[in-house]
Write a protein that holds these residues in place. Structure first.
Motif, mmCIF file in Angstrom:
data_model
loop_
_atom_site.group_PDB
_atom_site.id
_atom_site.type_symbol
_atom_site.label_atom_id
_atom_site.label_comp_id
_atom_site.label_asym_id
_atom_site.label_seq_id
_atom_site.Cartn_x
_atom_site.Cartn_y
_atom_site.Cartn_z
ATOM 1 N N ASP A 1 0.845 -1.205 0.000
ATOM 2 C CA ASP A 1 0.000 0.000 0.000
ATOM 3 C C ASP A 1 0.874 1.246 0.000
ATOM 4 O OD1 ASP A 1 -2.312 -1.548 0.267
ATOM 5 O OD2 ASP A 1 -2.194 -1.520 2.464
ATOM 6 N N LEU A 2 1.887 1.206 0.862
ATOM 7 C CA LEU A 2 2.792 2.348 0.987
ATOM 8 C C LEU A 2 3.504 2.609 -0.334
ATOM 9 C CD1 LEU A 2 4.098 4.398 2.929
ATOM 10 C CD2 LEU A 2 5.760 2.650 3.551
ATOM 11 N N GLN A 3 4.002 1.527 -0.946
ATOM 12 C CA GLN A 3 4.703 1.684 -2.220
ATOM 13 C C GLN A 3 3.777 2.257 -3.283
ATOM 14 O OE1 GLN A 3 6.826 -1.775 -3.613
ATOM 15 N NE2 GLN A 3 7.140 -0.890 -5.642
ATOM 16 N N LYS A 4 2.551 1.765 -3.306
ATOM 17 C CA LYS A 4 1.578 2.235 -4.300
ATOM 18 C C LYS A 4 1.373 3.754 -4.174
ATOM 19 C CE LYS A 4 -1.119 1.351 -7.588
ATOM 20 N NZ LYS A 4 -0.915 0.372 -8.673
ATOM 21 N N ILE A 5 1.287 4.223 -2.961
ATOM 22 C CA ILE A 5 1.066 5.661 -2.752
ATOM 23 C C ILE A 5 2.268 6.465 -3.233
ATOM 24 C CG2 ILE A 5 0.826 7.422 -0.954
ATOM 25 C CD1 ILE A 5 -1.245 5.700 0.310
ATOM 26 N N TYR A 6 3.457 5.988 -2.916
ATOM 27 C CA TYR A 6 4.644 6.664 -3.446
ATOM 28 C C TYR A 6 4.614 6.691 -4.969
ATOM 29 C CZ TYR A 6 7.365 7.547 0.778
ATOM 30 O OH TYR A 6 7.812 8.056 1.961
ATOM 31 N N GLU A 7 4.238 5.581 -5.561
ATOM 32 C CA GLU A 7 4.225 5.514 -7.031
ATOM 33 C C GLU A 7 3.207 6.480 -7.634
ATOM 34 O OE1 GLU A 7 5.860 0.970 -7.789
ATOM 35 O OE2 GLU A 7 3.709 1.275 -7.544
ATOM 36 N N ILE A 8 2.070 6.629 -6.966
ATOM 37 C CA ILE A 8 1.048 7.549 -7.471
ATOM 38 C C ILE A 8 1.523 9.002 -7.349
ATOM 39 C CG2 ILE A 8 -1.263 8.453 -7.010
ATOM 40 C CD1 ILE A 8 -1.968 5.491 -6.151
ATOM 41 N N ASN B 1 14.099 -2.785 -3.415
ATOM 42 C CA ASN B 1 14.802 -1.592 -2.950
ATOM 43 C C ASN B 1 13.893 -0.732 -2.075
ATOM 44 O OD1 ASN B 1 17.107 -2.330 -4.304
ATOM 45 N ND2 ASN B 1 16.594 -1.157 -6.150
ATOM 46 N N PHE B 2 12.637 -0.644 -2.476
ATOM 47 C CA PHE B 2 11.687 0.151 -1.701
ATOM 48 C C PHE B 2 11.550 -0.376 -0.277
ATOM 49 C CE2 PHE B 2 7.403 0.982 -0.125
ATOM 50 C CZ PHE B 2 7.355 2.363 -0.225
ATOM 51 N N ARG B 3 11.356 -1.687 -0.152
ATOM 52 C CA ARG B 3 11.151 -2.281 1.172
ATOM 53 C C ARG B 3 12.406 -2.147 2.030
ATOM 54 N NH1 ARG B 3 6.496 -5.918 0.155
ATOM 55 N NH2 ARG B 3 6.928 -7.209 1.963
ATOM 56 N N LEU C 1 4.660 10.193 -6.896
ATOM 57 C CA LEU C 1 5.871 10.500 -7.653
ATOM 58 C C LEU C 1 5.699 10.201 -9.140
ATOM 59 C CD1 LEU C 1 8.516 9.047 -5.161
ATOM 60 C CD2 LEU C 1 7.805 11.437 -5.436
ATOM 61 N N ASN C 2 4.605 9.511 -9.449
ATOM 62 C CA ASN C 2 4.283 9.209 -10.834
ATOM 63 C C ASN C 2 5.380 8.395 -11.530
ATOM 64 O OD1 ASN C 2 2.486 9.322 -13.004
ATOM 65 N ND2 ASN C 2 3.568 11.079 -13.889
ATOM 66 N N LYS C 3 5.899 7.425 -10.818
ATOM 67 C CA LYS C 3 6.854 6.489 -11.436
ATOM 68 C C LYS C 3 6.877 5.185 -10.654
ATOM 69 C CE LYS C 3 10.953 8.112 -8.942
ATOM 70 N NZ LYS C 3 12.263 8.733 -9.052
ATOM 71 N N ASP C 4 7.238 4.105 -11.351
ATOM 72 C CA ASP C 4 7.298 2.803 -10.700
ATOM 73 C C ASP C 4 8.546 2.700 -9.838
ATOM 74 O OD1 ASP C 4 4.987 2.164 -11.951
ATOM 75 O OD2 ASP C 4 5.895 0.897 -13.504
ATOM 76 N N LEU C 5 8.410 1.977 -8.740
ATOM 77 C CA LEU C 5 9.538 1.775 -7.842
ATOM 78 C C LEU C 5 9.847 0.282 -7.754
ATOM 79 C CD1 LEU C 5 8.368 4.188 -5.005
ATOM 80 C CD2 LEU C 5 10.105 4.643 -6.743
#
Lengths: 222, 222
Positions: A165-172, A182-184, A174-178
């Motif tokens: 969920d957290l990663q998804k929000i960052y991706e939305i 590395n994210f975790r 920042l408008n780029k895939d992560l």
DNA sequence: CCAAAAGTGTTATTGATACACCCATGC
DNA sequence: GCATGGGTGTATCAATAACACTTTTGG
């Protein structure tokens, strides 16, 4: 005529809010339909005149609660807009704030057939009243910048959430895939998160650990 | 009484400036001595009421020129302070700006025995009128943060300067020593600087190349 | 057993840091 | 010739980025 104690004519002061939420894989802002001239029928930001006895932040919180029923959110002063032509009626400056609200915390009385409040994509905006489009653009930039170097996005999350969920929000935002690994790694290394011990059970897949932020306050990553 | 077109009582609006310069190896702010109550005789920030026809930035530039004679500087809106108790006379909110001024560009009519304007250390402040100490602290934090990731300090430099001048300013703002070789490598690699071809001839030592910024606008380092 | 999301390490690259000596000038 | 600041390169360390497969569950 508005005059101060030195006899100068003075402008009016409003407080306007850019309320952000994340829903349906997109960043959204709250818009309210104007019921008065000027810009009758246009979408606009929620806001109102500053009352004489309240601080700017108190005004922002009052408007926030009036519109959303939510009280505890991430709230930050954004900028003060004061072009003499921004309100065609009179000279009005507006002190703007932005707030982040978890979608799940919003009370949405869908049943009441409310048509004068919407949550609209923050990136594809319709025509708006006053200089409100400019204000939303500015707020979106600030949010993106802060998401790049801080944990500000905690403002969008409920108490417990999955790392995905957290990663998804960052991706939305920042408008780029992560990259998932590395994210975790980065998030867990920040020391800002804590396992709750509880797992998310919904879904036909391996249950995810739920995390929460140790402190609900902004901190720098790395 | 100040009322807006909806009949609400409205606050006064001032614009206050935090004017920074670097001189004598320290960061300084301009203070003016108050000639009126409240806070008669206290040091305060230069500022004044917003005029009804001018934008906030125009007001800031007007006050800037009145106090310094300088027109083209780095100027940025800082924050709007609006505690209901911040002015004991009446409700006044203040929109603050900060500006960076090269010491050499200041016209200092020392001869006129001006005693109501000083440039004071930004880190060791005397008692100040209103909430002006808080405003200066906030401005100093913002300046330090921006110096860490941008070329904002160009605002303190004259047209042409030595790399050692630039390094000195960074050291003063960031309050730490920097490695000469790494600093020069980083700055030259940024692509923001250009050799002028002219060398500084003053001093009993090897003449230094003078540089200037290609563009007088803020950019990110790295 | 299939679909769906969870979870997990290593390598390569890049950027950041630490560090010391010779050079050009004025007096 | 001495004092003063100008100017230069390399080696280490830390952070970032790229990359693919196994696990657990529900249906």
């Amino acid at each position: 005529m508005n005059t101060n104690y030195d006899g100068y004519e003075q402008p009016g002061v409003t407080v306007d809010l850019v309320l952000f939420t994340v829903e349906q894989d997109s960043l959204k802002v709250m818009l309210v339909k104007r019921a008065e001239t000027p810009f009758l029928g246009y979408w606009s930001l929620p806001g109102g005149f500053l009352k004489i006895g309240e601080s700017l932040e108190e005004a922002a919180l009052r408007i926030l609660e009036e519109k959303t029923g939510v009280k505890e959110v991430y709230l930050e002063q954004l900028y003060t807009f004061g072009d003499p032509e921004r309100d065609p009626r009179a000279r009005v400056i507006t002190v703007t704030y932005f707030a982040l609200i978890p979608w799940k915390n919003l009370v949405r009385p869908e049943s009441k057939k409310i048509t004068d409040v919407i949550w609209h994509s923050a990136t594809q905006l319709p025509r708006l009243a006053f200089d409100h489009k400019e204000i939303i653009k500015y707020a979106t930039q600030r949010l993106q910048a802060k998401a790049g170097y801080s944990n500000i996005v905690y403002g969008f999350l409920p108490d417990r959430f999955r790392l995905s969920d957290l990663q998804k929000i960052y991706e939305i935002i920042l408008n780029k895939d992560l990259d998932k690994r590395n994210f975790r790694k980065r998030m867990l290394a920040s020391g800002l998160l804590e396992e709750t011990g509880v797992r998310d059970i919904a879904g036909a897949h391996r249950p995810a650990m739920l995390y929460h932020f140790k402190k609900m306050e902004i901190a720098f990553l790395d």
